[in-house]
Scaffold this motif. Sequence first.
Motif, short mmCIF file in Angstrom:
data_model
loop_
_atom_site.label_atom_id
_atom_site.label_comp_id
_atom_site.label_asym_id
_atom_site.label_seq_id
_atom_site.Cartn_x
_atom_site.Cartn_y
_atom_site.Cartn_z
N GLN A 187 0.83 -1.21 0.00
CA GLN A 187 0.00 0.00 0.00
C GLN A 187 0.86 1.26 0.00
O GLN A 187 0.61 2.20 -0.75
N LEU A 191 1.07 4.19 -2.88
CA LEU A 191 0.86 5.60 -2.55
C LEU A 191 2.03 6.44 -3.05
O LEU A 191 1.85 7.56 -3.52
N GLN A 194 1.98 7.15 -7.08
CA GLN A 194 0.82 7.75 -7.73
C GLN A 194 1.26 8.66 -8.86
O GLN A 194 2.32 9.29 -8.80
N GLU A 199 -0.09 14.06 -4.88
CA GLU A 199 -0.79 13.05 -4.08
C GLU A 199 0.18 12.11 -3.35
O GLU A 199 -0.23 11.40 -2.43
N ARG A 200 1.42 12.07 -3.78
CA ARG A 200 2.38 11.18 -3.10
C ARG A 200 2.74 11.75 -1.73
O ARG A 200 2.84 12.96 -1.56
N ARG A 219 -5.03 7.40 3.86
CA ARG A 219 -4.49 7.61 2.52
C ARG A 219 -4.84 6.47 1.58
O ARG A 219 -5.13 6.68 0.41
N TRP A 220 -4.83 5.24 2.10
CA TRP A 220 -5.15 4.08 1.25
C TRP A 220 -6.61 4.11 0.83
O TRP A 220 -6.94 3.78 -0.31
N GLU A 222 -8.36 6.73 0.32
CA GLU A 222 -8.44 7.74 -0.73
C GLU A 222 -7.90 7.19 -2.05
O GLU A 222 -8.45 7.45 -3.12
N TRP A 223 -6.83 6.40 -1.96
CA TRP A 223 -6.24 5.80 -3.16
C TRP A 223 -7.24 4.88 -3.84
O TRP A 223 -7.38 4.89 -5.06
N ALA A 227 -8.56 4.62 -7.71
CA ALA A 227 -7.65 3.58 -8.22
C ALA A 227 -7.77 3.39 -9.72
O ALA A 227 -6.77 3.24 -10.42
N GLN A 230 -5.99 6.02 -11.50
CA GLN A 230 -4.54 5.95 -11.33
C GLN A 230 -3.90 5.05 -12.38
O GLN A 230 -2.75 5.22 -12.74
#
Length: 260
Positions: A187, A191, A194, A199-200, A219-220, A222-223, A227, A230
């Motif tokens: 994860q 992150l 990205q 966003e990183r 944060r995960w 949100e990822w 996704a 991304q």
Amino acid sequence: MTPKERLLVYPYMVNGSVASRLKERPGSEPPLDWQTRRRIALGSARGLSYLHDNCDPKIIHGDVKAANILLNEDFEAVVGDFGLARLVDYKDADVNTAVSGTIGHIAPEYLSKGKASEKTDVFGYGITLLELITGERAFDRARFAKGEDAMLLGRVKGLIKEKKLDLIPDPDLGNNYYEVEVESLVQIALLCTQRDPIERPKMSEVVTMLESGGGLVERWEEWLKVADDQDVEIGPHRTAELFVGLSFTTLNAVELSGPR
């Protein structure tokens, strides 16, 4: 320093580089165990965080990869090879420069626009983290020659989509790892890689995630919401097009870069 020479003398890193302990390791040497890999992940994150937040001007490493993370006698991580490093004033967000680095570790914005920042180091760290977890190279020339996806990041994303997390850890580990820790490190790696550098996380935030998990869950989540956005569909032939005209290091990963 003498009137005719200037020499840099470093401690000898008896255990080589992380790369030399993964795919390139001799059969006579045991693989890195999971505890050591996790310690390397944290140690290298702390090193990069120091370069970004505690140096004035801050230092952008520029070529973060397994071959440039060295290991001392206790297998503690030491960030090495500053041949592509840049000094950046704190008031500057990034620096424009000619693209250089190693295939598979170069951040998208650097590859397309030549903009290097601390977030390009974060991207390289994320790929290095995947190398530590999987034992694979960031860019697999053999897969590329076969017309397969040669990029480690794309393969890991594919396995996550297919819910095949058990195929991500390095087979050399056997079953000697903690699934929850592997999941957390994957994860963090995603992150860090990205597409949008904003966003990183910062490397200091990565250190916190590795030490205590602080901020990782939020944060995960949100990822996961973005996704699908991304994912960038880049097949092997498109990957080749992106690299045409660029000058990359052709040394094997275990070979340390010479003066540049």
